[in-house]
Design a protein around this motif. Sequence first.
Motif, mmCIF file in Angstrom:
data_model
loop_
_atom_site.group_PDB
_atom_site.id
_atom_site.type_symbol
_atom_site.label_atom_id
_atom_site.label_comp_id
_atom_site.label_asym_id
_atom_site.label_seq_id
_atom_site.Cartn_x
_atom_site.Cartn_y
_atom_site.Cartn_z
ATOM 1 N N ASP A 200 0.851 -1.193 0.000
ATOM 2 C CA ASP A 200 0.000 0.000 0.000
ATOM 3 C C ASP A 200 0.889 1.246 0.000
ATOM 4 O OD1 ASP A 200 0.478 0.941 2.810
ATOM 5 O OD2 ASP A 200 -0.459 -0.972 3.289
ATOM 6 N N THR A 201 0.283 2.376 -0.320
ATOM 7 C CA THR A 201 1.070 3.601 -0.468
ATOM 8 C C THR A 201 1.695 4.049 0.851
ATOM 9 O OG1 THR A 201 -0.929 4.944 -0.268
ATOM 10 C CG2 THR A 201 -0.169 4.448 -2.494
ATOM 11 N N LEU A 202 1.033 3.809 1.971
ATOM 12 C CA LEU A 202 1.603 4.209 3.260
ATOM 13 C C LEU A 202 2.876 3.419 3.551
ATOM 14 C CD1 LEU A 202 1.565 5.815 5.852
ATOM 15 C CD2 LEU A 202 0.022 4.093 6.819
ATOM 16 N N THR A 203 2.840 2.119 3.350
ATOM 17 C CA THR A 203 4.023 1.284 3.576
ATOM 18 C C THR A 203 5.166 1.724 2.681
ATOM 19 O OG1 THR A 203 2.637 -0.588 4.194
ATOM 20 C CG2 THR A 203 4.893 -1.090 3.520
ATOM 21 N N LEU A 204 4.850 2.019 1.441
ATOM 22 C CA LEU A 204 5.860 2.460 0.492
ATOM 23 C C LEU A 204 6.436 3.808 0.919
ATOM 24 C CD1 LEU A 204 7.185 1.514 -2.132
ATOM 25 C CD2 LEU A 204 5.359 2.646 -3.378
ATOM 26 N N ALA A 205 5.589 4.712 1.339
ATOM 27 C CA ALA A 205 6.055 6.024 1.793
ATOM 28 C C ALA A 205 6.976 5.887 3.006
ATOM 29 C CB ALA A 205 4.864 6.921 2.124
ATOM 30 N N LEU A 206 6.600 5.036 3.939
ATOM 31 C CA LEU A 206 7.438 4.822 5.112
ATOM 32 C C LEU A 206 8.798 4.254 4.719
ATOM 33 C CD1 LEU A 206 4.800 3.370 7.610
ATOM 34 C CD2 LEU A 206 5.893 5.637 7.686
ATOM 35 N N ARG A 207 8.818 3.374 3.737
ATOM 36 C CA ARG A 207 10.065 2.793 3.257
ATOM 37 C C ARG A 207 11.001 3.879 2.725
ATOM 38 N NH1 ARG A 207 8.518 -1.733 -0.156
ATOM 39 N NH2 ARG A 207 8.567 -2.871 1.778
ATOM 40 N N PHE A 208 10.419 4.923 2.121
ATOM 41 C CA PHE A 208 11.230 6.001 1.552
ATOM 42 C C PHE A 208 11.368 7.199 2.492
ATOM 43 C CE2 PHE A 208 10.393 3.460 -2.131
ATOM 44 C CZ PHE A 208 11.595 3.522 -2.819
ATOM 45 N N GLY A 209 10.765 7.110 3.660
ATOM 46 C CA GLY A 209 10.927 8.152 4.666
ATOM 47 C C GLY A 209 10.235 9.463 4.352
ATOM 48 N N ILE A 210 9.121 9.386 3.597
ATOM 49 C CA ILE A 210 8.363 10.600 3.297
ATOM 50 C C ILE A 210 6.875 10.337 3.512
ATOM 51 C CG2 ILE A 210 10.037 11.604 1.698
ATOM 52 C CD1 ILE A 210 8.518 10.492 -0.614
ATOM 53 N N ARG A 211 6.104 11.419 3.566
ATOM 54 C CA ARG A 211 4.662 11.282 3.765
ATOM 55 C C ARG A 211 4.021 10.668 2.530
ATOM 56 N NH1 ARG A 211 2.514 16.499 4.148
ATOM 57 N NH2 ARG A 211 0.535 15.482 4.504
ATOM 58 N N ARG A 212 2.926 9.965 2.734
ATOM 59 C CA ARG A 212 2.216 9.293 1.645
ATOM 60 C C ARG A 212 1.797 10.278 0.555
ATOM 61 N NH1 ARG A 212 -3.297 6.860 3.267
ATOM 62 N NH2 ARG A 212 -3.743 9.044 3.074
ATOM 63 N N GLU A 213 1.275 11.426 0.958
ATOM 64 C CA GLU A 213 0.825 12.422 -0.012
ATOM 65 C C GLU A 213 1.995 12.951 -0.842
ATOM 66 O OE1 GLU A 213 0.242 12.516 3.260
ATOM 67 O OE2 GLU A 213 -1.899 12.039 3.363
ATOM 68 N N THR A 214 3.125 13.160 -0.176
ATOM 69 C CA THR A 214 4.326 13.640 -0.871
ATOM 70 C C THR A 214 4.804 12.601 -1.872
ATOM 71 O OG1 THR A 214 4.964 14.947 1.061
ATOM 72 C CG2 THR A 214 6.703 14.459 -0.554
ATOM 73 N N LEU A 215 4.832 11.346 -1.469
ATOM 74 C CA LEU A 215 5.257 10.276 -2.372
ATOM 75 C C LEU A 215 4.333 10.199 -3.583
ATOM 76 C CD1 LEU A 215 7.065 7.865 -3.062
ATOM 77 C CD2 LEU A 215 5.501 6.449 -1.727
ATOM 78 N N SER A 216 3.049 10.214 -3.349
ATOM 79 C CA SER A 216 2.088 10.140 -4.458
ATOM 80 C C SER A 216 2.266 11.303 -5.425
ATOM 81 C CB SER A 216 0.655 10.114 -3.932
ATOM 82 O OG SER A 216 0.416 8.923 -3.231
ATOM 83 N N ARG A 217 2.428 12.498 -4.886
ATOM 84 C CA ARG A 217 2.601 13.691 -5.725
ATOM 85 C C ARG A 217 3.903 13.618 -6.520
ATOM 86 N NH1 ARG A 217 2.822 17.096 -1.998
ATOM 87 N NH2 ARG A 217 5.017 17.568 -2.081
ATOM 88 N N ARG A 218 4.984 13.239 -5.867
ATOM 89 C CA ARG A 218 6.289 13.188 -6.554
ATOM 90 C C ARG A 218 6.346 12.067 -7.580
ATOM 91 N NH1 ARG A 218 11.194 13.752 -2.573
ATOM 92 N NH2 ARG A 218 12.278 13.506 -4.562
ATOM 93 N N PHE A 219 5.686 10.937 -7.297
ATOM 94 C CA PHE A 219 5.698 9.830 -8.254
ATOM 95 C C PHE A 219 4.974 10.231 -9.538
ATOM 96 C CE2 PHE A 219 4.212 5.936 -10.247
ATOM 97 C CZ PHE A 219 5.364 5.167 -10.245
ATOM 98 N N ALA A 220 3.874 10.935 -9.408
ATOM 99 C CA ALA A 220 3.044 11.294 -10.570
ATOM 100 C C ALA A 220 3.529 12.544 -11.298
ATOM 101 C CB ALA A 220 1.598 11.476 -10.125
ATOM 102 N N ALA A 221 4.592 13.156 -10.827
ATOM 103 C CA ALA A 221 5.092 14.381 -11.458
ATOM 104 C C ALA A 221 5.574 14.116 -12.882
ATOM 105 C CB ALA A 221 6.224 14.965 -10.619
ATOM 106 N N GLY A 222 5.486 15.131 -13.710
ATOM 107 C CA GLY A 222 6.027 15.052 -15.064
ATOM 108 C C GLY A 222 5.257 14.155 -16.006
ATOM 109 N N GLY A 223 3.975 13.953 -15.736
ATOM 110 C CA GLY A 223 3.159 13.136 -16.631
ATOM 111 C C GLY A 223 3.218 11.648 -16.363
ATOM 112 N N ALA A 224 3.810 11.250 -15.255
ATOM 113 C CA ALA A 224 3.855 9.835 -14.878
ATOM 114 C C ALA A 224 2.485 9.403 -14.353
ATOM 115 C CB ALA A 224 4.923 9.608 -13.812
ATOM 116 N N PRO A 225 2.241 8.092 -14.288
ATOM 117 C CA PRO A 225 0.965 7.615 -13.752
ATOM 118 C C PRO A 225 0.855 7.895 -12.259
ATOM 119 C CG PRO A 225 2.474 5.798 -14.016
ATOM 120 C CD PRO A 225 3.127 7.005 -14.643
ATOM 121 N N SER A 226 -0.364 7.846 -11.759
ATOM 122 C CA SER A 226 -0.517 7.941 -10.313
ATOM 123 C C SER A 226 0.079 6.676 -9.692
ATOM 124 C CB SER A 226 -1.989 8.075 -9.926
ATOM 125 O OG SER A 226 -2.651 6.831 -10.060
#
Length: 132
Positions: free
Chosen positions: A33-59
């Motif tokens: 899930d996105t929370l587990t993934l965010a914790l793995r990278f040491g950032i908030r879930r919302e920040t991870l989701s926003r940064r992953f989708a930047a530049g026309g990438a998928p959500s």
Amino acid sequence: DDLLPLAGQLNLTDDLQLRVWEDVIRYAPGGLDTLTLALRFGIRRETLSRRFAAGGAPSLKRAMDAVRLVAAAQLLGNPGYRVEDAARLLHFSSVTLLQHTARRTFGVSAREIATMDAERIAQVLVAAPIWR
């Protein structure tokens, strides 16, 4: 691992996007899930989701769903697995959710994705509106 080369076609170019994509491919089929993934990278879930989708990438959610569907296609290509088995093994909350996700992503039933070869799945993923 066959999905790793799609990173460029999916507009995943930033270092974080590429590292997250690797983890999505590696862990999404087992129930990530996105929370587990965010914790793995040491950032908030919302920040991870926003940064992953930047530049026309998928959500991030769509990317995780697509990877799980590729795993479902592989399972369902084996006649010993039913759609119910794939849903359970891939941690979909229900068979209905797996069916809905397959229909929304590929336009076919979950059982039908098993007939799609890897190249066709990649073409659909890259061309699908979910990536835009």
